[in-house]
Design a protein around this motif. Structure first.
Motif, PDB file in Angstrom:
ATOM      1  N   GLU A   1      -8.663 101.384  31.551  1.00  0.00           N
ATOM      2  CA  GLU A   1      -7.340 100.781  31.691  1.00  0.00           C
ATOM      3  C   GLU A   1      -6.846 100.143  30.396  1.00  0.00           C
ATOM      4  O   GLU A   1      -5.655  99.920  30.232  1.00  0.00           O
ATOM      5  CB  GLU A   1      -7.352  99.737  32.819  1.00  0.00           C
ATOM      6  CG  GLU A   1      -7.304 100.362  34.206  1.00  0.00           C
ATOM      7  CD  GLU A   1      -7.168  99.317  35.286  1.00  0.00           C
ATOM      8  OE1 GLU A   1      -7.378  98.121  34.976  1.00  0.00           O
ATOM      9  OE2 GLU A   1      -6.861  99.670  36.432  1.00  0.00           O
ATOM     10  N   TRP A   2      -7.762  99.835  29.473  1.00  0.00           N
ATOM     11  CA  TRP A   2      -7.377  99.219  28.199  1.00  0.00           C
ATOM     12  C   TRP A   2      -6.777 100.242  27.237  1.00  0.00           C
ATOM     13  O   TRP A   2      -6.163  99.863  26.235  1.00  0.00           O
ATOM     14  CB  TRP A   2      -8.605  98.584  27.539  1.00  0.00           C
ATOM     15  CG  TRP A   2      -9.688  99.570  27.235  1.00  0.00           C
ATOM     16  CD1 TRP A   2     -10.698  99.964  28.054  1.00  0.00           C
ATOM     17  CD2 TRP A   2      -9.861 100.313  26.017  1.00  0.00           C
ATOM     18  NE1 TRP A   2     -11.496 100.897  27.448  1.00  0.00           N
ATOM     19  CE2 TRP A   2     -11.008 101.133  26.200  1.00  0.00           C
ATOM     20  CE3 TRP A   2      -9.170 100.361  24.810  1.00  0.00           C
ATOM     21  CZ2 TRP A   2     -11.468 101.993  25.203  1.00  0.00           C
ATOM     22  CZ3 TRP A   2      -9.636 101.213  23.807  1.00  0.00           C
ATOM     23  CH2 TRP A   2     -10.764 102.015  24.010  1.00  0.00           C
ATOM     24  N   VAL A   3      -6.929 101.531  27.520  1.00  0.00           N
ATOM     25  CA  VAL A   3      -6.482 102.571  26.594  1.00  0.00           C
ATOM     26  C   VAL A   3      -4.979 102.790  26.754  1.00  0.00           C
ATOM     27  O   VAL A   3      -4.500 103.208  27.812  1.00  0.00           O
ATOM     28  CB  VAL A   3      -7.235 103.895  26.843  1.00  0.00           C
ATOM     29  CG1 VAL A   3      -6.738 104.965  25.872  1.00  0.00           C
ATOM     30  CG2 VAL A   3      -8.727 103.695  26.700  1.00  0.00           C
ATOM     31  N   ASP A   4      -4.240 102.475  25.717  1.00  0.00           N
ATOM     32  CA  ASP A   4      -2.818 102.788  25.672  1.00  0.00           C
ATOM     33  C   ASP A   4      -2.502 103.395  24.310  1.00  0.00           C
ATOM     34  O   ASP A   4      -3.407 103.670  23.517  1.00  0.00           O
ATOM     35  CB  ASP A   4      -1.960 101.550  25.939  1.00  0.00           C
ATOM     36  CG  ASP A   4      -2.235 100.420  24.955  1.00  0.00           C
ATOM     37  OD1 ASP A   4      -2.983 100.644  23.978  1.00  0.00           O
ATOM     38  OD2 ASP A   4      -1.698  99.312  25.139  1.00  0.00           O
ATOM     39  N   LYS A   5      -1.242 103.633  24.053  1.00  0.00           N
ATOM     40  CA  LYS A   5      -0.853 104.276  22.796  1.00  0.00           C
ATOM     41  C   LYS A   5      -1.265 103.455  21.591  1.00  0.00           C
ATOM     42  O   LYS A   5      -1.732 103.998  20.576  1.00  0.00           O
ATOM     43  CB  LYS A   5       0.660 104.505  22.786  1.00  0.00           C
ATOM     44  CG  LYS A   5       1.179 105.217  21.545  1.00  0.00           C
ATOM     45  CD  LYS A   5       2.664 105.469  21.638  1.00  0.00           C
ATOM     46  CE  LYS A   5       3.179 106.190  20.397  1.00  0.00           C
ATOM     47  NZ  LYS A   5       4.633 106.461  20.466  1.00  0.00           N
ATOM     48  N   VAL A   6      -1.123 102.131  21.674  1.00  0.00           N
ATOM     49  CA  VAL A   6      -1.439 101.266  20.540  1.00  0.00           C
ATOM     50  C   VAL A   6      -2.932 101.293  20.228  1.00  0.00           C
ATOM     51  O   VAL A   6      -3.335 101.405  19.064  1.00  0.00           O
ATOM     52  CB  VAL A   6      -0.971  99.827  20.811  1.00  0.00           C
ATOM     53  CG1 VAL A   6      -1.373  98.906  19.676  1.00  0.00           C
ATOM     54  CG2 VAL A   6       0.539  99.784  21.000  1.00  0.00           C
ATOM     55  N   SER A   7      -3.785 101.206  21.249  1.00  0.00           N
ATOM     56  CA  SER A   7      -5.226 101.224  21.007  1.00  0.00           C
ATOM     57  C   SER A   7      -5.663 102.554  20.407  1.00  0.00           C
ATOM     58  O   SER A   7      -6.536 102.594  19.526  1.00  0.00           O
ATOM     59  CB  SER A   7      -5.983 100.953  22.313  1.00  0.00           C
ATOM     60  OG  SER A   7      -5.680 101.927  23.292  1.00  0.00           O
ATOM     61  N   ILE A   8      -5.046 103.643  20.843  1.00  0.00           N
ATOM     62  CA  ILE A   8      -5.366 104.950  20.257  1.00  0.00           C
ATOM     63  C   ILE A   8      -4.923 104.997  18.798  1.00  0.00           C
ATOM     64  O   ILE A   8      -5.629 105.545  17.931  1.00  0.00           O
ATOM     65  CB  ILE A   8      -4.714 106.072  21.074  1.00  0.00           C
ATOM     66  CG1 ILE A   8      -5.410 106.200  22.430  1.00  0.00           C
ATOM     67  CG2 ILE A   8      -4.775 107.410  20.325  1.00  0.00           C
ATOM     68  CD1 ILE A   8      -4.825 107.242  23.340  1.00  0.00           C
ATOM     69  N   GLN A   9      -3.774 104.408  18.487  1.00  0.00           N
ATOM     70  CA  GLN A   9      -3.301 104.389  17.102  1.00  0.00           C
ATOM     71  C   GLN A   9      -4.258 103.619  16.202  1.00  0.00           C
ATOM     72  O   GLN A   9      -4.513 104.026  15.064  1.00  0.00           O
ATOM     73  CB  GLN A   9      -1.897 103.769  17.035  1.00  0.00           C
ATOM     74  CG  GLN A   9      -0.814 104.675  17.569  1.00  0.00           C
ATOM     75  CD  GLN A   9       0.572 104.058  17.513  1.00  0.00           C
ATOM     76  OE1 GLN A   9       1.485 104.506  18.186  1.00  0.00           O
ATOM     77  NE2 GLN A   9       0.758 103.024  16.720  1.00  0.00           N
ATOM     78  N   PHE A  10      -4.804 102.513  16.699  1.00  0.00           N
ATOM     79  CA  PHE A  10      -5.770 101.758  15.902  1.00  0.00           C
ATOM     80  C   PHE A  10      -7.025 102.587  15.628  1.00  0.00           C
ATOM     81  O   PHE A  10      -7.555 102.582  14.508  1.00  0.00           O
ATOM     82  CB  PHE A  10      -6.152 100.458  16.608  1.00  0.00           C
ATOM     83  CG  PHE A  10      -5.100  99.386  16.533  1.00  0.00           C
ATOM     84  CD1 PHE A  10      -4.543  99.036  15.316  1.00  0.00           C
ATOM     85  CD2 PHE A  10      -4.681  98.726  17.668  1.00  0.00           C
ATOM     86  CE1 PHE A  10      -3.576  98.046  15.234  1.00  0.00           C
ATOM     87  CE2 PHE A  10      -3.716  97.736  17.602  1.00  0.00           C
ATOM     88  CZ  PHE A  10      -3.160  97.397  16.378  1.00  0.00           C
ATOM     89  N   ILE A  11      -7.494 103.295  16.640  1.00  0.00           N
ATOM     90  CA  ILE A  11      -8.686 104.135  16.459  1.00  0.00           C
ATOM     91  C   ILE A  11      -8.398 105.262  15.478  1.00  0.00           C
ATOM     92  O   ILE A  11      -9.195 105.543  14.571  1.00  0.00           O
ATOM     93  CB  ILE A  11      -9.145 104.695  17.818  1.00  0.00           C
ATOM     94  CG1 ILE A  11      -9.601 103.555  18.732  1.00  0.00           C
ATOM     95  CG2 ILE A  11     -10.267 105.709  17.627  1.00  0.00           C
ATOM     96  CD1 ILE A  11      -9.899 103.989  20.155  1.00  0.00           C
TER      97      ILE A  11
END
Length: 276
Positions: free
Chosen positions: A44-54
């Protein structure tokens, strides 16, 4: 019974010539992105922003890994670009702000500058077009890392008591002035530094992208929704301003990455200095 019947009555037709609903300017709520794996507890923590950071971390790691994989005396384009980037951070940021012990901090400052820069550029990158740091969480995290580093290296060199005195007890001023300055220095050096460091980055990324959205959505509204010939004719100017602001936003993105890195280096340098 009556209320249920009333809810089934169809709405009256909209008379011809009724103006369309007014333009709704984009706001902070447009930056709240839903989770990609909604309903999956572990993800549930995975969103567009978290993917961009990775992705940004992988881009930075991949770039320097490829650039240094087979170093040559006469560098190729990728090696030259990496060395130039590292040289700017080393000579113009680390050396100027930290002093003689600057070399050990160069790798972190290079990675910090590159990571912030890539995430900022996401705000104008086609098909992404969302600045990662318009969400404050990661800006707070980077500021917290900076806070931990400059306090740790300061305590390690000065000792705990000497470091606290260095950061809160300005030398060369009368005692009665120190009574006033000491709480101000404590508040500034130990509390406000990470707050202002993070808010500066977050605020600029949020405001810049919000301004772009205003011009883009406003131009779209003026062209396709507004029942006004003047607005239809003026709509290309809104899109033109959006293009101009995109270039300006790119400049701000580079500047904010640079400022964050410079301030990190200056805080480390102040913690290592013999006098504050």
């Amino acid at each position: 019974m009556i209320s249920s019947l009333l809810t089934q009555v169809p709405a009256p037709p909209v008379p011809p010539g009724t103006p369309a609903e007014g333009f709704k300017a984009p706001g902070v709520e447009d930056f709240n992105l839903p989770p990609i794996f909604e309903g999956v507890p572990v993800l549930e923590w995975v969103d567009k922003v978290s993917i961009q950071f990775i992705v940004a971390a992988l881009i930075v790691w991949g770039f320097f890994a490829l650039a240094t994989k087979d170093p040559k005396v006469v560098p190729g384009r990728l090696q030259f670009l990496a060395e130039k980037f590292q040289g700017i951070v080393r000579d113009q940021i680390a050396r100027d702000n930290i002093g003689p012990d600057f070399r050990k901090y160069v790798p972190y400052l290079v990675a910090l500058f590159a990571f912030i820069l890539v995430n900022n550029v996401f705000g104008i990158l086609p098909f992404v077009q969302f600045p990662s740091f318009s969400h404050p969480g990661m800006a707070y995290a980077l500021a917290a890392i900076t806070w931990l580093i400059y306090n740790y290296v300061g305590i390690k060199k000065q000792g705990f008591g000497g470091y606290v005195q260095l950061m809160t007890w300005p030398p060369g001023v009368p005692g009665w002035v120190r009574v006033i300055l000491t709480p101000i220095e404590f508040l500034s050096n130990f509390i406000l530094r990470p707050v202002t460091l993070s808010l500066r980055l977050f605020g600029n990324m949020l405001a810049g992208h919000l301004l772009l959205l205003v011009f883009i959505f406003g131009g779209e509204y003026m062209l396709t929704v507004a029942d006004d010939l003047v607005l239809n004719v003026l709509s290309p100017f809104a899109f033109l301003f959006a293009i101009v602001m995109t270039f300006f936003e790119a400049f701000i993105q580079v500047v904010q990455a640079y400022i964050f890195t410079v301030l990190t280096a200056s805080y480390i340098g102040a913690s290592l200095a013999d006098e504050h």
